[in-house]
Design an enzyme around this catalytic site. Sequence first.
Site, PDB file in Angstrom:
ATOM      1  N   GLY B 197       7.947  -1.191 -11.101  1.00 53.38           N
ATOM      2  CA  GLY B 197       7.040  -2.068 -12.053  1.00 53.38           C
ATOM      3  C   GLY B 197       6.531  -1.356 -12.743  1.00 53.38           C
ATOM      4  N   GLY B 199       5.096   1.787 -12.697  1.00 51.02           N
ATOM      5  CA  GLY B 199       5.696   3.077 -11.943  1.00 51.02           C
ATOM      6  C   GLY B 199       4.563   4.012 -12.071  1.00 51.02           C
ATOM      7  N   SER B 269      -0.235  -1.400 -13.108  1.00 54.31           N
ATOM      8  CA  SER B 269       1.166  -1.990 -11.826  1.00 54.31           C
ATOM      9  C   SER B 269       1.193  -3.149 -12.233  1.00 54.31           C
ATOM     10  CB  SER B 269       0.763  -2.054 -10.968  1.00 54.31           C
ATOM     11  OG  SER B 269      -0.929  -2.213 -10.534  1.00 54.31           O
ATOM     12  N   GLY B 333      15.760  -4.808  -1.219  1.00 54.03           N
ATOM     13  CA  GLY B 333      15.926  -6.293  -2.778  1.00 54.03           C
ATOM     14  C   GLY B 333      14.583  -6.477  -3.551  1.00 54.03           C
ATOM     15  N   TYR B 539     -10.900   7.583   0.856  1.00 53.38           N
ATOM     16  CA  TYR B 539     -10.418   8.423  -0.479  1.00 53.38           C
ATOM     17  C   TYR B 539     -10.723  10.483  -0.341  1.00 53.38           C
ATOM     18  CZ  TYR B 539      -8.215   7.094  -4.707  1.00 53.38           C
ATOM     19  OH  TYR B 539      -7.096   7.140  -5.807  1.00 53.38           O
TER      20      TYR B 539
END
Lengths: 623, 623
Positions: B197, B199, B269, B333, B539
């Site tokens: 997508g 990356g 993304s 898939g 985070y």
Amino acid sequence: MDTSKGLLAALFLQGLEHRRNLSYFADLSSTKVPNVITPTTPPAERPEESESLDVWGFRDTRFDFSESGHVIIRGSRYELSGKELPRFLPWVREVLECDVSPRNVNSPAYPTSIPEPFLKPDFLEALQKFFRPNQIDTNGEIRLRHGHGHTQEEMYAIKYTRLGRIPDLVVYPEAEAQVTALVETAKRHNAALIPYGGGTNVTDALRCDGREQRTIVSIDMRKMNRILWVDRKNMMASIEAGAVGRHIMAELKTHGVTMGHEPDSVEFSTLGGWIATNASGMKKNRYGNIEDLVLDVSVVTAAGKLERTGASPRESVGLDLRRLMFGSEGTLGIITSAVVKIFPLPEVQEYGSVLFPTFEHGFQFMYDLSRESTPPASVRLVDNLQFQFGLALKPKSSGGLADLKSKIEKFFVTKIKGFDPYKMVACTLVFEGTRGEVARQQHELYEIAARHGGMKAGAENGRRGYQLTYSIAYIRDFLMSYYIIAESFETSVSWTNALQLCDVVKHRLVEEYAKRGLPGKPFVTARVTQIYRTGVCIYFYFGFYYKGIANPQEVYLELENIARDEILKAGGSLSHHHGVGKLRRAFLPQIMSQTAIQWKRDLKKTLDPTNLFGAGNQGLDGS
Amino acid sequence: MDTSKGLLAALFLQGLEHRRNLSYFADLSSTKVPNVITPTTPPAERPEESESLDVWGFRDTRFDFSESGHVIIRGSRYELSGKELPRFLPWVREVLECDVSPRNVNSPAYPTSIPEPFLKPDFLEALQKFFRPNQIDTNGEIRLRHGHGHTQEEMYAIKYTRLGRIPDLVVYPEAEAQVTALVETAKRHNAALIPYGGGTNVTDALRCDGREQRTIVSIDMRKMNRILWVDRKNMMASIEAGAVGRHIMAELKTHGVTMGHEPDSVEFSTLGGWIATNASGMKKNRYGNIEDLVLDVSVVTAAGKLERTGASPRESVGLDLRRLMFGSEGTLGIITSAVVKIFPLPEVQEYGSVLFPTFEHGFQFMYDLSRESTPPASVRLVDNLQFQFGLALKPKSSGGLADLKSKIEKFFVTKIKGFDPYKMVACTLVFEGTRGEVARQQHELYEIAARHGGMKAGAENGRRGYQLTYSIAYIRDFLMSYYIIAESFETSVSWTNALQLCDVVKHRLVEEYAKRGLPGKPFVTARVTQIYRTGVCIYFYFGFYYKGIANPQEVYLELENIARDEILKAGGSLSHHHGVGKLRRAFLPQIMSQTAIQWKRDLKKTLDPTNLFGAGNQGLDGS
């Protein structure tokens, strides 16, 4: 400085006051409220909570005809209990155009048949190694009860025809270790296992396959009913899968919290059942549906225990197989417990109701409500026929002022406001939240309602409407004994397809009914029972007088399937919350690609290669 | 009657006014707004949108040292672009106790190695039957880019060591039929397929296995980037999986709506990537995480197409295999499209910020906020070090009044309010909604904040904080060339475990760093980046000066794994939103039972028996 000090003091006091009102929530650092509460085991079954085996609900409650020939609810459990409902019978006779009466009875021959159990002695011996005698039951009526849910066909069968194959044995595990031992034993002895919660499904999910050669064991989970812990700081609780809705609500309430999940079957259905059927609850607007409420699921599978080290607020840990349990309908394993979200009991709960001139007005109101405001915890819109149904279930009024008030209301509604009694509909509401939240929701909602010709009809009518839900569940079985067969079915559909869907379903059923020359007229009604930004849940009732019809349950099924065809064609789903079971498995190829169907079979074969969990729902019977 | 007429008229006008403000929403029956909009295909790639191959982000943006030796962001894309950041370098030197400077450069040798493609002619020929020439690429740097995401190890490898195995071929399907043809062809020729997508993953999800003998095809989905339809009446849209976040936002905005999903990687993304990694977005408080936003998923699998006839608001249709795609990380898939919820653009969007005396004050504030109010769309709390980091990234001020204002603020905060500059923290806020909603949220939030010693710090500081997120992403690659290695990692954890988790992780990293005699001091910082009623997302950033360290990327990894151990011990999850990939697969047995692990393998083997979708994430490599 003085003013600011005063201001600060005022703010401080206000803060204190505010905090006092939120006494459920302590500082994270406070040691006064224990982080995690481990409740005591709930009391054993009480005789007054005994459930009927042949009909829906508690043994102490049953619809009946009074001495005066009026419909009445026996017992004292519900608000409507013990009160004559003089309008009901005449209304039913009028709507169905049939001779429903106390004398016109189709006496049930329950139980119609109970096959002998197929149970090998060595299997029984093996079970007795870890089950106590009172945890194993071969009693016929108990086994029969565990072999069905509450579809019209099943209820008709146990009274008038025959159910067919039923479980050979019912067991009542009390701890996960017993479930694990049971699974191992069943594997060794090649038995089939079917989990049982409240037995309230309406998809034939518990129906056994006549071709099943193995011993069928029904695993009644309701002795695994403990709330394991309640964590009020992190707002989670761990609950065993056999805990029944009403007990969960009562127990959590003593800790000042709620799970917020209240399906119409909440008195009887279990947490495990909710997960297995991907259930929806009345107040999902506020609390979410089951998939929003469950943080973790523990499952005993054919290959061992599916479990996690701990529940997370939210995570990304790859394939999340716990999600497979939602909607698994007993085909992948035995759900033993789940960690669920909990919420503080609402500061305020208020009912409400609004009358609308037509269903379309009410529907448009709900659409705007979903876009412009935060909908209340529950909002439901019934069509005119269901509105009449509600009125027909009103008890004989106590006379005097109550009568007068009722007449004035009726006059006002029909003559002053100009509502047509054969078109008007009602919307019932439950508001829950803080005082401010509820006030705001009410203010915005009633404003939107007024814009669509809505007229406030008060809290009492709202409350009545919701209370009716629990007592109405008993009515189907009663009517069945008087030659009326009836059932509900539901769907979810986009806003723009919903009205047309309601229309085509109603028209098609009426048309097909007439085409078959069936007696009188059918009763077909719809309500919008849930709203989402993306669409709604439509809930239908369909019933008819069946005297003179040879196999009314087959006729019913045929007509319901026709209705489902129309629903799918009109863009509706196969089910919003009831599920698939066996009742709707034939429709699966219509809604998903062949690959999706094959994936499901392959998945079942992989995760349960011998079809140990032999409920056979959704076509997942190991083939 | 006159007063009521007047009242009615007033209400009517108010209703009109109200409706005018909601011009996005037409009557269900209105024909003025088309039900479903089918947008035109988005324009082809624009040169100014070109992305770097060797570092994060757009080619037009890069951190650098200015002529004066100050850190600066080249280009003009971001708010911070083109402005000298004079405090940054001194601050880094001070925190890491190291000699970071423009002269102290570790020149990247990108690309360090690009293996020749392993590609059989007959396979290529077969692909050329349905792919145009510009849809197939064997270019080395392009293949290299498609063989990695943005973990520190990968970024270090492409510049200083070697990445190893990379895709042999990159293809760019433009329609689902091409994906299907590709899958069929790959099966026939025994190739491995890995979807790509943006990356931007940080879990080594795109890393190829050195033992992979088959031709590896990277399927870059970004030519399948259409918004197929937008349904503003039912608030859903169908979007191809290769559509990139920034384009989705821009396109939907032209229709007055948003998907509400804004991860920090949103510029690059893709929708397919979000589903495959079970992504979370900045404004999940208002819109939900990816699992709340996606109504339906279409997938091309080894066995055919996984699809449904239509999307439903919500349904119960048995095992829902579409849910398997969430977190599947390319192993099951190729996701080709999804139906997602859409929302009206908010009437109001406002930033805000609050300073707290300590992290604990801010944390307690967030706890109370989660219980007492509706949190704003986004609320984040940084610790003191990250607060300093933010200050260090402030551009050279324009002097005069701006300077004075800044000095006054600082004086007020530290001297008047008594905030300790080495303990104080900041909380940044994004409010979105109707004017009334936002006003209410702000009112309640600031009240709660004040209760915990919070001091409002204005919208500008809030806005800056959020804008910083997108430009900060470029800093890691820049610093790597100056001997600083850094990365982020995250977790989700209950409220009651969170503070201790932050402490033990920080302490352990500092301790282990010192134990190893590594240079200077490490940079370890945490923020609360999401809140839930049941817990938070924490985070972390972790970085250090690596000059003199032989294999800094290995040292980094070892330390991060130690941190993850501490996280799990402290009750945190494996990941809140980044996922597992290959980076964290070794931890899976620590968080789920052996049965769960086996179920995943069995499932993969069943649904993709030849490991056609050979990304190999989560240990699902077909073994």
